[in-house]
Design a protein around this motif. Structure first.
Motif, PDB file in Angstrom:
ATOM      1  N   TYR A  35       0.850  -1.186   0.000  1.00 29.52           N
ATOM      2  CA  TYR A  35       0.000   0.000   0.000  1.00 29.52           C
ATOM      3  C   TYR A  35       0.889   1.241   0.000  1.00 29.52           C
ATOM      4  O   TYR A  35       1.821   1.360   0.793  1.00 29.52           O
ATOM      5  CB  TYR A  35      -0.914   0.005   1.230  1.00 29.52           C
ATOM      6  CG  TYR A  35      -1.776   1.233   1.291  1.00 29.52           C
ATOM      7  CD1 TYR A  35      -2.898   1.338   0.490  1.00 29.52           C
ATOM      8  CD2 TYR A  35      -1.443   2.289   2.109  1.00 29.52           C
ATOM      9  CE1 TYR A  35      -3.687   2.475   0.513  1.00 29.52           C
ATOM     10  CE2 TYR A  35      -2.222   3.429   2.148  1.00 29.52           C
ATOM     11  CZ  TYR A  35      -3.337   3.523   1.346  1.00 29.52           C
ATOM     12  OH  TYR A  35      -4.104   4.635   1.363  1.00 29.52           O
ATOM     13  N   SER A  36       0.583   2.170  -0.892  1.00 31.95           N
ATOM     14  CA  SER A  36       1.388   3.371  -1.029  1.00 31.95           C
ATOM     15  C   SER A  36       0.619   4.387  -1.857  1.00 31.95           C
ATOM     16  O   SER A  36      -0.374   4.060  -2.509  1.00 31.95           O
ATOM     17  CB  SER A  36       2.706   3.019  -1.731  1.00 31.95           C
ATOM     18  OG  SER A  36       3.453   4.177  -2.017  1.00 31.95           O
ATOM     19  N   TYR A  42       7.776  -5.393  -2.596  1.00 34.16           N
ATOM     20  CA  TYR A  42       8.554  -5.986  -1.507  1.00 34.16           C
ATOM     21  C   TYR A  42       8.810  -7.459  -1.792  1.00 34.16           C
ATOM     22  O   TYR A  42       7.951  -8.162  -2.322  1.00 34.16           O
ATOM     23  CB  TYR A  42       7.758  -5.851  -0.211  1.00 34.16           C
ATOM     24  CG  TYR A  42       8.228  -6.740   0.909  1.00 34.16           C
ATOM     25  CD1 TYR A  42       9.276  -6.372   1.722  1.00 34.16           C
ATOM     26  CD2 TYR A  42       7.604  -7.966   1.144  1.00 34.16           C
ATOM     27  CE1 TYR A  42       9.701  -7.198   2.747  1.00 34.16           C
ATOM     28  CE2 TYR A  42       8.026  -8.792   2.166  1.00 34.16           C
ATOM     29  CZ  TYR A  42       9.082  -8.399   2.966  1.00 34.16           C
ATOM     30  OH  TYR A  42       9.502  -9.210   3.968  1.00 34.16           O
ATOM     31  N   GLN A  43       9.994  -7.900  -1.420  1.00 29.92           N
ATOM     32  CA  GLN A  43      10.283  -9.325  -1.420  1.00 29.92           C
ATOM     33  C   GLN A  43      11.354  -9.588  -0.361  1.00 29.92           C
ATOM     34  O   GLN A  43      12.256  -8.786  -0.168  1.00 29.92           O
ATOM     35  CB  GLN A  43      10.762  -9.815  -2.791  1.00 29.92           C
ATOM     36  CG  GLN A  43      10.758 -11.334  -2.889  1.00 29.92           C
ATOM     37  CD  GLN A  43      10.994 -11.806  -4.303  1.00 29.92           C
ATOM     38  OE1 GLN A  43      12.136 -11.928  -4.701  1.00 29.92           O
ATOM     39  NE2 GLN A  43       9.925 -12.052  -5.023  1.00 29.92           N
ATOM     40  N   ASP A  44      11.207 -10.703   0.327  1.00 28.13           N
ATOM     41  CA  ASP A  44      12.146 -11.057   1.388  1.00 28.13           C
ATOM     42  C   ASP A  44      13.151 -12.071   0.838  1.00 28.13           C
ATOM     43  O   ASP A  44      12.769 -13.025   0.164  1.00 28.13           O
ATOM     44  CB  ASP A  44      11.384 -11.660   2.571  1.00 28.13           C
ATOM     45  CG  ASP A  44      12.162 -11.579   3.862  1.00 28.13           C
ATOM     46  OD1 ASP A  44      13.099 -10.763   3.959  1.00 28.13           O
ATOM     47  OD2 ASP A  44      11.834 -12.328   4.788  1.00 28.13           O
ATOM     48  N   PHE A  45      14.419 -11.833   1.121  1.00 29.37           N
ATOM     49  CA  PHE A  45      15.472 -12.735   0.696  1.00 29.37           C
ATOM     50  C   PHE A  45      16.271 -13.187   1.917  1.00 29.37           C
ATOM     51  O   PHE A  45      16.518 -12.393   2.819  1.00 29.37           O
ATOM     52  CB  PHE A  45      16.436 -12.042  -0.279  1.00 29.37           C
ATOM     53  CG  PHE A  45      15.809 -11.701  -1.589  1.00 29.37           C
ATOM     54  CD1 PHE A  45      15.802 -12.608  -2.627  1.00 29.37           C
ATOM     55  CD2 PHE A  45      15.221 -10.461  -1.788  1.00 29.37           C
ATOM     56  CE1 PHE A  45      15.223 -12.300  -3.846  1.00 29.37           C
ATOM     57  CE2 PHE A  45      14.642 -10.139  -3.003  1.00 29.37           C
ATOM     58  CZ  PHE A  45      14.642 -11.058  -4.029  1.00 29.37           C
ATOM     59  N   VAL A  62      10.999   1.014  -4.679  1.00 31.24           N
ATOM     60  CA  VAL A  62      10.122   2.147  -4.377  1.00 31.24           C
ATOM     61  C   VAL A  62      10.250   3.201  -5.476  1.00 31.24           C
ATOM     62  O   VAL A  62      11.364   3.539  -5.883  1.00 31.24           O
ATOM     63  CB  VAL A  62      10.524   2.780  -3.027  1.00 31.24           C
ATOM     64  CG1 VAL A  62       9.584   3.899  -2.638  1.00 31.24           C
ATOM     65  CG2 VAL A  62      10.620   1.736  -1.936  1.00 31.24           C
ATOM     66  N   SER A  63       9.135   3.726  -5.929  1.00 32.72           N
ATOM     67  CA  SER A  63       9.190   4.841  -6.871  1.00 32.72           C
ATOM     68  C   SER A  63       9.481   6.132  -6.099  1.00 32.72           C
ATOM     69  O   SER A  63       9.159   6.251  -4.916  1.00 32.72           O
ATOM     70  CB  SER A  63       7.875   4.978  -7.639  1.00 32.72           C
ATOM     71  OG  SER A  63       6.867   5.492  -6.795  1.00 32.72           O
ATOM     72  N   ILE A  68       8.003  10.498  -1.747  1.00 35.87           N
ATOM     73  CA  ILE A  68       7.491  11.840  -1.443  1.00 35.87           C
ATOM     74  C   ILE A  68       6.058  11.779  -0.916  1.00 35.87           C
ATOM     75  O   ILE A  68       5.737  12.333   0.130  1.00 35.87           O
ATOM     76  CB  ILE A  68       7.554  12.742  -2.701  1.00 35.87           C
ATOM     77  CG1 ILE A  68       8.985  12.854  -3.221  1.00 35.87           C
ATOM     78  CG2 ILE A  68       6.947  14.111  -2.432  1.00 35.87           C
ATOM     79  CD1 ILE A  68       9.972  13.438  -2.241  1.00 35.87           C
ATOM     80  N   GLY A  69       5.173  11.089  -1.636  1.00 37.83           N
ATOM     81  CA  GLY A  69       3.760  11.027  -1.251  1.00 37.83           C
ATOM     82  C   GLY A  69       3.534  10.352   0.083  1.00 37.83           C
ATOM     83  O   GLY A  69       2.748  10.825   0.905  1.00 37.83           O
TER      84      GLY A  69
END
Length: 95
Positions: A35-36, A42-45, A62-63, A68-69
């Motif tokens: 959510y953004s 996201y991914q977990d490694f 992330v863009s 900023i938003g």
């Protein structure tokens, strides 16, 4: 991680321009959209230390617009909570 054995988690952030094609490819590669205000994935490694202990390593793509938003939204929410609490405190002091 090798210099500080107490590290329990490593976070990586990639700030990129995410267009529709890139977003579709990320989803195909099992990256989870978060959510953004714009696009965040996201991914977990797992990252294995030299001693064999696995350290979770969440990676975020992330863009710039999301940075900023989302920051503006968090700041606005924090200010609204702070204002409400200050008003309640002021009322309790005058009552």
């Amino acid at each position: 991680m090798n210099h500080c054995p107490n590290i329990q988690r490593i976070w990586y952030y990639g700030i990129l321009q995410i267009n529709d094609v890139f977003a579709a490819r990320l989803k195909q590669m099992k990256w989870a959209p978060l959510y953004s205000t714009d696009r965040v994935f996201y991914q977990d490694f797992p990252t294995e230390r030299q001693d064999g202990i696995v350290v979770p390593t969440p990676v975020f793509i992330v863009s710039f617009n999301a940075i900023i938003g989302d920051a503006e939204n968090r700041n606005h929410t924090f200010l609204e909570i702070l204002k409400a609490e200050m008003k309640a405190l002021a009322k309790s002091k005058t009552a």
